[in-house]
Design an enzyme around this catalytic site. Sequence first.
Site, PDB file in Angstrom:
ATOM      1  N   ARG A  12       7.803  18.111 -25.933  1.00  0.00           N
ATOM      2  CA  ARG A  12       9.137  17.697 -26.360  1.00  0.00           C
ATOM      3  C   ARG A  12       9.994  18.920 -26.670  1.00  0.00           C
ATOM      4  O   ARG A  12      10.848  19.312 -25.886  1.00  0.00           O
ATOM      5  CB  ARG A  12       9.024  16.761 -27.578  1.00  0.00           C
ATOM      6  CG  ARG A  12      10.290  15.906 -27.814  1.00  0.00           C
ATOM      7  CD  ARG A  12      11.392  16.609 -28.566  1.00  0.00           C
ATOM      8  NE  ARG A  12      11.021  17.003 -29.908  1.00  0.00           N
ATOM      9  CZ  ARG A  12      11.785  17.728 -30.709  1.00  0.00           C
ATOM     10  NH1 ARG A  12      12.992  18.139 -30.290  1.00  0.00           N
ATOM     11  NH2 ARG A  12      11.384  18.095 -31.904  1.00  0.00           N
ATOM     12  N   GLU A 142      16.470  17.114 -40.046  1.00  0.00           N
ATOM     13  CA  GLU A 142      17.098  18.132 -39.209  1.00  0.00           C
ATOM     14  C   GLU A 142      17.997  19.050 -40.031  1.00  0.00           C
ATOM     15  O   GLU A 142      18.755  18.597 -40.889  1.00  0.00           O
ATOM     16  CB  GLU A 142      17.916  17.462 -38.099  1.00  0.00           C
ATOM     17  CG  GLU A 142      18.499  18.446 -37.102  1.00  0.00           C
ATOM     18  CD  GLU A 142      19.374  17.774 -36.055  1.00  0.00           C
ATOM     19  OE1 GLU A 142      19.654  18.428 -35.029  1.00  0.00           O
ATOM     20  OE2 GLU A 142      19.784  16.620 -36.261  1.00  0.00           O
TER      21      GLU A 142
END
Length: 511
Positions: A12, A142
């Site tokens: 990923r 994030e």
Amino acid sequence: MTPIEVMDTTLRDGEQTTGVSFSEAEKLAIARLLLDELKVNRIEVASARVSEGEFRSVKRITEWAGKNNCLEKVEILGFVDQNISLDWIQEAGGKVVNLLTKGSLKHVLGQLKKTPEEHMADIQHVVVEAEKRGITVNVYLEDWSNGMLSSRDYVFQMVDFLSQTKVKRIMLPDTLGIFNPDQAFEACQAMTQRYPDVHFDFHAHNDYDFSVANVYMALKTGVKGIHTTVNGLGERAGNAPLASVLGMMNDHLKLSNTLNEAKLTHVSKMVESFSGVRIPANKPLTGEYVFTQCSGVHADGDNKDNLYFNQLLPERFGRVRRYALGKTSGKANILKNLEELGIELAPEDMKKVTQRVIELGDKKESVSTEDLPYIISDVLKNGATKENIKLLNYSLNLVRKMKPVASIRIQINKNIYSETSVGDGQYDAFMKALWIIYDRLGRDHPVLSDYWVSIPPGGKTDALVETIITWEYKNQEFKTRGLDADQTEAAIKATIKMLNIIENDEVKFKD
């Protein structure tokens, strides 16, 4: 001690390396290598909603994982988008979503244009819906590192909320690779001390070349999981390299883990091949040169008492220790290589061979173990192969839509011969002109059985080209090499060396 969880995100985050795109078959192969051979605990294989090809890749991986009882180890990045990501993941056969949420107030306000409370409500919807579908939820915060530097109250507000939900793991990414080791330690410690019962993962990026050091510091604070990629693949400067992290965990922190060190090199080489991103020769643990000693002093110390060994024994990682031959070589390096070949030399002969290797290394010619028998042969016959055959002149002519032409002028012993020929390439034309002369003289000549060209990385047009040609002559095989900035010239140099070896060692090649 509970083993540290290693979640590898080569498929990923690693695939976000510029120019890297794995095929469906390659993704499945890497997934199997990581879980079956290397024994990582979890793999992150894709982002939801990316493409139809990504969907097919994930489906192949989840089908394989389901049959091999490891589906819970396959994770997919999803987004706070109501049910869209969950629909995609469920249809692809996934059972774990790594939900991308905002770990800094700046991201919430600037990108989402929402309040923290609105963002948390959106997250709650996805978590509840995932539980209904039997999908485990991990959460990425994030830009968490920026959040800890500029909006720590917001980060704690988020984790206070998440720790009361059905989220299994909270993942702390240094998204932009901004932390230094001191900052990584302080920020991770703030999380583990405030939330001792929460499973935290740390996700490092390598923008300042601090990724492994930051992982080291995060592990010292008690985080339970860390993220890596094979060969350090990843966006910008990449992620924490799996090999370096594994060596550090085993040798410095002595932390329990499930990984199989012996498979590390195999997996690394496979990912190098699939990704097209070369492993630097000096890359720790997996690079070509990292278990090669160049200094003669080091080889001597190893001979006497393994004085230049450390804990990183190459056998742990499916490698072997080598001793390079070049201008820094000493007698000990030569001895190590001769042992590998099963050759013994008298002390005086050893001095001559050592001096010849140093001379070759000073000219920047690479010297390999395979070269030693020829070097020995030369040295023991007055120190050099006699040039009974000399290429006096040659001309290569290449015209578009016409076959190349070669004209050569060669001296064999005291006689000079000239010939011209065409060929399918410049070197082919050269060889045909050469063999016309040999046939005219009734001389035997070898057959070229392999032609190998090596160009150093860097892409410069004037880079040196090393050509190694394997010849078969009278039921024996031998190699010669040439080095030049021009590939054809390198091949011609290797060819002239071959002619002189045959000329001077005729007895050696008799049937």
